[in-house]
Motif scaffolding. Sequence first.
Motif, PDB file in Angstrom:
ATOM      1  N   SER A  23       1.038  -1.062   0.056  1.00 43.66           N
ATOM      2  CA  SER A  23      -0.029   0.039  -0.114  1.00 43.66           C
ATOM      3  C   SER A  23       0.771   1.193   0.075  1.00 43.66           C
ATOM      4  O   SER A  23       1.736   1.199   0.720  1.00 43.66           O
ATOM      5  CB  SER A  23      -0.906  -0.046   1.470  1.00 43.66           C
ATOM      6  N   PHE A  24       0.562   2.186  -0.678  1.00 44.16           N
ATOM      7  CA  PHE A  24       1.331   3.369  -0.878  1.00 44.16           C
ATOM      8  C   PHE A  24       1.381   3.942   0.534  1.00 44.16           C
ATOM      9  O   PHE A  24       2.311   4.757   0.761  1.00 44.16           O
ATOM     10  CB  PHE A  24       0.382   4.475  -1.856  1.00 44.16           C
ATOM     11  N   GLU A  25       0.522   4.180   1.345  1.00 38.72           N
ATOM     12  CA  GLU A  25       0.440   4.670   2.703  1.00 38.72           C
ATOM     13  C   GLU A  25       1.250   4.047   3.514  1.00 38.72           C
ATOM     14  O   GLU A  25       1.951   4.691   4.506  1.00 38.72           O
ATOM     15  CB  GLU A  25      -1.054   4.592   3.284  1.00 38.72           C
ATOM     16  N   LYS A  26       1.706   2.710   3.284  1.00 42.08           N
ATOM     17  CA  LYS A  26       2.927   2.109   3.949  1.00 42.08           C
ATOM     18  C   LYS A  26       4.278   2.214   3.528  1.00 42.08           C
ATOM     19  O   LYS A  26       5.204   1.614   4.292  1.00 42.08           O
ATOM     20  CB  LYS A  26       2.245   0.703   4.439  1.00 42.08           C
ATOM     21  N   ILE A  27       4.281   2.795   2.287  1.00 42.49           N
ATOM     22  CA  ILE A  27       5.621   3.052   1.852  1.00 42.49           C
ATOM     23  C   ILE A  27       6.352   4.238   2.583  1.00 42.49           C
ATOM     24  O   ILE A  27       5.771   5.250   2.573  1.00 42.49           O
ATOM     25  CB  ILE A  27       5.633   2.948   0.127  1.00 42.49           C
ATOM     26  N   THR A  28       7.606   3.763   2.975  1.00 42.65           N
ATOM     27  CA  THR A  28       8.260   4.891   3.622  1.00 42.65           C
ATOM     28  C   THR A  28       9.230   5.407   2.614  1.00 42.65           C
ATOM     29  O   THR A  28      10.016   4.688   1.581  1.00 42.65           O
ATOM     30  CB  THR A  28       9.006   4.458   4.924  1.00 42.65           C
ATOM     31  N   ILE A  29      10.016   6.549   2.873  1.00 42.90           N
ATOM     32  CA  ILE A  29      11.074   7.159   2.084  1.00 42.90           C
ATOM     33  C   ILE A  29      12.229   6.296   2.258  1.00 42.90           C
ATOM     34  O   ILE A  29      13.025   5.958   1.188  1.00 42.90           O
ATOM     35  CB  ILE A  29      11.354   8.667   2.706  1.00 42.90           C
ATOM     36  N   LYS A  30      12.460   5.865   3.437  1.00 42.50           N
ATOM     37  CA  LYS A  30      13.404   4.808   3.796  1.00 42.50           C
ATOM     38  C   LYS A  30      13.593   3.594   2.770  1.00 42.50           C
ATOM     39  O   LYS A  30      14.538   3.098   2.301  1.00 42.50           O
ATOM     40  CB  LYS A  30      13.659   4.502   5.102  1.00 42.50           C
ATOM     41  N   GLN A  31      12.118   3.133   2.677  1.00 45.80           N
ATOM     42  CA  GLN A  31      12.017   1.922   1.856  1.00 45.80           C
ATOM     43  C   GLN A  31      12.442   2.380   0.210  1.00 45.80           C
ATOM     44  O   GLN A  31      13.046   1.390  -0.529  1.00 45.80           O
ATOM     45  CB  GLN A  31      10.764   1.313   2.033  1.00 45.80           C
ATOM     46  N   ILE A  32      12.077   3.358  -0.192  1.00 44.72           N
ATOM     47  CA  ILE A  32      12.551   3.762  -1.603  1.00 44.72           C
ATOM     48  C   ILE A  32      14.020   4.014  -1.653  1.00 44.72           C
ATOM     49  O   ILE A  32      14.490   3.553  -2.703  1.00 44.72           O
ATOM     50  CB  ILE A  32      11.802   5.110  -1.893  1.00 44.72           C
ATOM     51  N   CYS A  33      14.392   4.561  -0.554  1.00 40.58           N
ATOM     52  CA  CYS A  33      15.736   4.682  -0.818  1.00 40.58           C
ATOM     53  C   CYS A  33      16.610   3.424  -0.696  1.00 40.58           C
ATOM     54  O   CYS A  33      17.557   3.094  -1.376  1.00 40.58           O
ATOM     55  CB  CYS A  33      16.403   5.649   0.338  1.00 40.58           C
ATOM     56  N   ASP A  34      16.270   2.484   0.216  1.00 35.00           N
ATOM     57  CA  ASP A  34      16.734   1.244   0.027  1.00 35.00           C
ATOM     58  C   ASP A  34      16.775   0.401  -1.248  1.00 35.00           C
ATOM     59  O   ASP A  34      17.847  -0.241  -1.495  1.00 35.00           O
ATOM     60  CB  ASP A  34      16.252   0.189   1.199  1.00 35.00           C
ATOM     61  N   LYS A  35      15.404   0.611  -1.821  1.00 36.11           N
ATOM     62  CA  LYS A  35      15.372  -0.044  -2.919  1.00 36.11           C
ATOM     63  C   LYS A  35      16.291   0.430  -4.102  1.00 36.11           C
ATOM     64  O   LYS A  35      16.928  -0.036  -4.797  1.00 36.11           O
ATOM     65  CB  LYS A  35      14.014   0.082  -3.329  1.00 36.11           C
ATOM     66  N   THR A  36      16.496   1.945  -4.128  1.00 36.08           N
ATOM     67  CA  THR A  36      17.281   2.704  -4.948  1.00 36.08           C
ATOM     68  C   THR A  36      18.790   2.442  -4.534  1.00 36.08           C
ATOM     69  O   THR A  36      19.744   2.596  -5.510  1.00 36.08           O
ATOM     70  CB  THR A  36      16.789   4.189  -5.118  1.00 36.08           C
ATOM     71  N   GLY A  37      19.287   2.156  -3.370  1.00 36.84           N
ATOM     72  CA  GLY A  37      20.532   2.166  -2.985  1.00 36.84           C
ATOM     73  C   GLY A  37      20.987   3.364  -2.576  1.00 36.84           C
ATOM     74  O   GLY A  37      22.229   3.579  -2.782  1.00 36.84           O
ATOM     75  N   VAL A  38      20.618   4.370  -2.154  1.00 33.38           N
ATOM     76  CA  VAL A  38      20.852   5.574  -1.874  1.00 33.38           C
ATOM     77  C   VAL A  38      20.156   6.045  -0.052  1.00 33.38           C
ATOM     78  O   VAL A  38      19.595   5.309   0.270  1.00 33.38           O
ATOM     79  CB  VAL A  38      20.363   6.837  -2.569  1.00 33.38           C
ATOM     80  N   ILE A  39      20.819   7.000   0.209  1.00 34.66           N
ATOM     81  CA  ILE A  39      20.369   7.648   1.654  1.00 34.66           C
ATOM     82  C   ILE A  39      19.481   8.430   1.373  1.00 34.66           C
ATOM     83  O   ILE A  39      19.142   9.115   0.219  1.00 34.66           O
ATOM     84  CB  ILE A  39      21.564   8.251   2.263  1.00 34.66           C
ATOM     85  N   ARG A  40      18.788   8.669   2.522  1.00 34.25           N
ATOM     86  CA  ARG A  40      17.549   9.598   2.614  1.00 34.25           C
ATOM     87  C   ARG A  40      17.653  11.157   1.921  1.00 34.25           C
ATOM     88  O   ARG A  40      16.798  11.656   1.254  1.00 34.25           O
ATOM     89  CB  ARG A  40      17.062   9.679   3.847  1.00 34.25           C
TER      90      ARG A  40
END
Length: 188
Positions: A23-40
Amino acid sequence: MEKRGMMKRFLAESLKELMLQKSFEKITIKQICDKTGVIRATFYNYFEDKYAALSYIIYLDTIDFLLPYIEKRQFRQGMLAMAENLAESREFYQIAFRITGQNSFKDLFEENMQNLFLEIFQRFGKPDNLGDLTEEELAGYFGSGLCYAVSHWLCRGRTSDAQTFLRRYETVVSHSFFDFVTLDQHNG
């Protein structure tokens, strides 16, 4: 594409992939960054929040996709290519159009479509035909209409292909309301 543009795209694509999993509501910035391999901090160099990243996905799939066609004045071919692109991501859009609230996906999509039409009117508009309308008003009308057409096509059981979608859309936008009803349009 420059390195900065590529990173922005990677972050947006990571969000798009995550939305197919949770769910979009449960996606965090950290998860996006982890998936991309970058820091917040990298995320925040490109986006204010995940809604801005979501809006950028729409931009990439619509305006950015269509601009090369617009440059060549090939609007119909561009619309068909854009519709095919959206159809390839049908599952994502079905999920995304369910995001409601203050920053609803529909609002983000509509805003992008209005910006698309405003760009077209500013480049190729016929000012003498506007009457007392502004380019912004026309862009709002056509942008809202395209948003409705796309969401209806992708999310409400319309499994037609992009060509059929475009034919139906063209039928509506190339006719007046009075072409579809029997009313005396000269009264009152």
